[in-house]
Design an enzyme around this catalytic site. Structure first.
Site, PDB file in Angstrom:
ATOM      1  N   GLY A 171     -17.176  -3.613   7.601  1.00  0.00           N
ATOM      2  CA  GLY A 171     -18.139  -2.570   7.276  1.00  0.00           C
ATOM      3  C   GLY A 171     -17.808  -1.255   7.948  1.00  0.00           C
ATOM      4  N   GLY A 172     -18.853  -0.524   8.355  1.00  0.00           N
ATOM      5  CA  GLY A 172     -18.679   0.795   8.965  1.00  0.00           C
ATOM      6  C   GLY A 172     -17.852   0.770  10.227  1.00  0.00           C
ATOM      7  N   GLY A 406      15.288  15.190  -4.047  1.00  0.00           N
ATOM      8  CA  GLY A 406      14.225  15.702  -3.192  1.00  0.00           C
ATOM      9  C   GLY A 406      13.914  14.824  -1.998  1.00  0.00           C
ATOM     10  CB  ALA A 407      14.282  11.203  -1.322  1.00  0.00           C
TER      11      ALA A 407
END
Length: 521
Positions: A171-172, A406-407
């Site tokens: 949960g949180g 581009g890598a």
């Protein structure tokens, strides 16, 4: 001391002993039966012998609702304090599952917040052991819990923060550890999720076990939430200590240097034979890293996820460095969505804690495909570019073989403020691989003479490769030097010596006044 005072002192000793036993004997036995240590057993293993000082020992639940105040709840289910780990100051938090299932109430959360604040105030790392059932619904604890989460975010990048998921963390409360720098999941016992199997079943009808949904395997191999996998609690504590050994106390300090004796001019002949002659053949880049680093100093960060990129800490002449390397034996070393995220995260860690970056480049580019494009490879790739450009630490690139497309940009290229750019003579570079490039270049000639299309393509590729050499790159000052592979460690040692006092404030980069960049994350 008078008789009355002696009685009070004896009572204090009795109470401390009782409260430090944690929950019930049955609860401790259940913990051990699951292969888990108790909260204090974990801390005893983490800290140097006798060094741990506990805070908030006598904390009790902050609410009297539902009869909680009638139960024995030592420390409100969490142990906090400070001490020395390998002689260095560290704060720590350890949830106690034997007390109300380690659930988080008001004072439980306040103790965690206090530890986080004190660690930041004193400029030292903070370690968290999570083993609790989430929020205690009987108490209005949420404000304190989210203060913990905010502190986790604020402290990350200022002091080293490490979380170990030893049991449930749901949960949180799951947001706090995910904001830390380093996250370890323990095999078979860790369960790390926002929505559990019951919630998923109710919402979607899907059946899934806790282990499949959020066990250590899932978090390391599939989601990439975790950065390391531990076999048990003892192994997790070994990983915590190992990670801390590479870290400074905080972002204002440099990493500790470890005495190391070696010939700085030593050549490593094995490196001359590690790259196969055939460009399509693979090899294990981890072997290159182990040969370049000090003996037995390599420690991998996130080894199980996005294995086409290797990220690890190591040492060179006793100084902590971070290696980032394309792994040719996995997806040919291509960058994909996960590798881009992994790269950006690790560069941020290095940059926050003043750790020099060494990039070992051998990539044929970004992984092509509809799945990657639809998954947002442009956005994820931009994370890597941004992290690489923003980093002001010493940055050294060694191009082992391919630097295609581009890598190659986040790994190095002089555009990204490299301090030293070195090429092995096995370099192959360009915007795309030779055959693909030449199909465009010779397209018209091949169309006009289809009978000799193969010969035209081969001739174009040969001509293309003749012009695409490391010497051409060096001639245009894209490389600082072309070196023999066996000389690489020697060059790295000299580069790190030169860059030891690099001043990021003197970088010649025009800055405009603003709060921060808008990250592509």
């Amino acid at each position: 001391m008078g008789k009355e005072n002696r009685k009070k002192q004896m009572e204090l000793r009795r109470k401390k002993k009782l409260w430090k036993q944690g929950g019930s004997k049955e609860g401790v036995e259940r913990q051990h039966a699951q292969g888990k240590l108790t909260a204090r057993e974990r801390l005893a293993l983490l800290f140097d012998k006798g060094a741990f000082v506990e805070y908030g020992t006598f904390a009790i639940p902050g609410s009297s609702l539902h009869g909680i105040d009638q139960q024995f709840v030592p420390g409100d289910g969490v142990v906090t304090g400070f001490g020395k780990v390998d002689g260095r100051l560290v704060w720590a938090v350890s949830q106690d599952f034997t007390v109300l299932g380690g659930s988080m109430g008001q004072h439980h959360s306040k103790k965690i917040c206090r530890a986080s604040e004190e660690a930041a105030r004193n400029g030292c790392p903070c370690v968290y052991f999570w083993d609790g059932g989430g929020g205690r619904l009987q108490e209005a604890w949420f404000d304190e819990l989210y203060k913990c989460i905010i502190l986790a975010s604020k402290n990350s990048g200022y002091i080293p923060t490490i979380s170990v998921i030893c049991g449930p963390c749901a949960g949180g409360s799951a947001y706090a550890p995910i904001l830390n720098d380093f996250l370890i999941c323990v095999d078979k016992t860790s369960k790390f999720y926002l929505c559990g199997p019951e919630v998923i079943r109710a919402a979607t009808g899907e059946e899934v076990s806790k282990e499949e949904l959020a066990g250590a395997y899932t978090e390391n191999y599939i989601s990439g939430n975790a950065h390391q996998w531990a076999v048990d609690d003892k192994d997790a504590i070994w990983h915590v200590k190992k990670y801390l050994s590479y870290m400074p106390q905080n972002c204002r300090e440099k990493t500790p240097r470890v005495p190391y004796v070696d010939d700085a001019d030593r050549r490593i002949e094995e490196l001359d034979h590690i790259i196969p002659d055939e460009s399509g053949k693979t090899y294990d880049v981890s072997q290159v890293i182990r040969l370049l680093a000090d003996k037995e100093s390599v420690y991998e960060y996130q080894p199980y996820w996005a294995q086409n990129l290797v990220t690890c800490f190591g040492r060179i002449m006793g100084e902590t460095v971070g290696f980032i390397a394309n792994q040719p034996k996995v997806k040919a070393g291509c960058f994909d969505i996960d590798a881009s995220d992994k790269f950006a995260r690790f560069v941020d860690i290095l940059d926050c804690y003043n750790i020099p970056m060494i990039a070992l480049t051998d990539t044929p580019g970004f992984l092509p495909g509809k799945e990657q494009e639809h998954g947002g490879i442009i956005r994820h790739g931009a994370k890597a570019l941004e992290a690489s450009f923003r980093a002001t630490i010493p940055k050294i690139q060694v191009v082992l073989r391919k630097q295609i497309g581009g890598a190659g940009m986040p790994m190095g290229w002089n555009l990204f403020n490299l301090d030293m750019n070195l090429y092995w003579p096995t370099l192959d570079y360009g915007l795309m691989d030779p055959k693909s490039a030449c199909r465009f270049i010779a397209k018209r000639r091949m169309k006009d003479d289809p009978e000799h299309a193969k010969e035209i393509l081969k001739e174009a590729v040969d001509e293309f490769l003749d012009a695409r050499t490391p010497y051409a790159m060096a001639g245009h000052l894209w490389a600082d030097d072309i070196i023999e592979p066996c000389e690489t460690r020697m060059y790295l040692i000299k580069a790190l010596e030169m860059l030891r006092n690099k001043d990021a404030d003197l970088l010649q980069i025009p800055e405009r006044k603003k709060k921060h960049a808008v990250s592509p994350r």
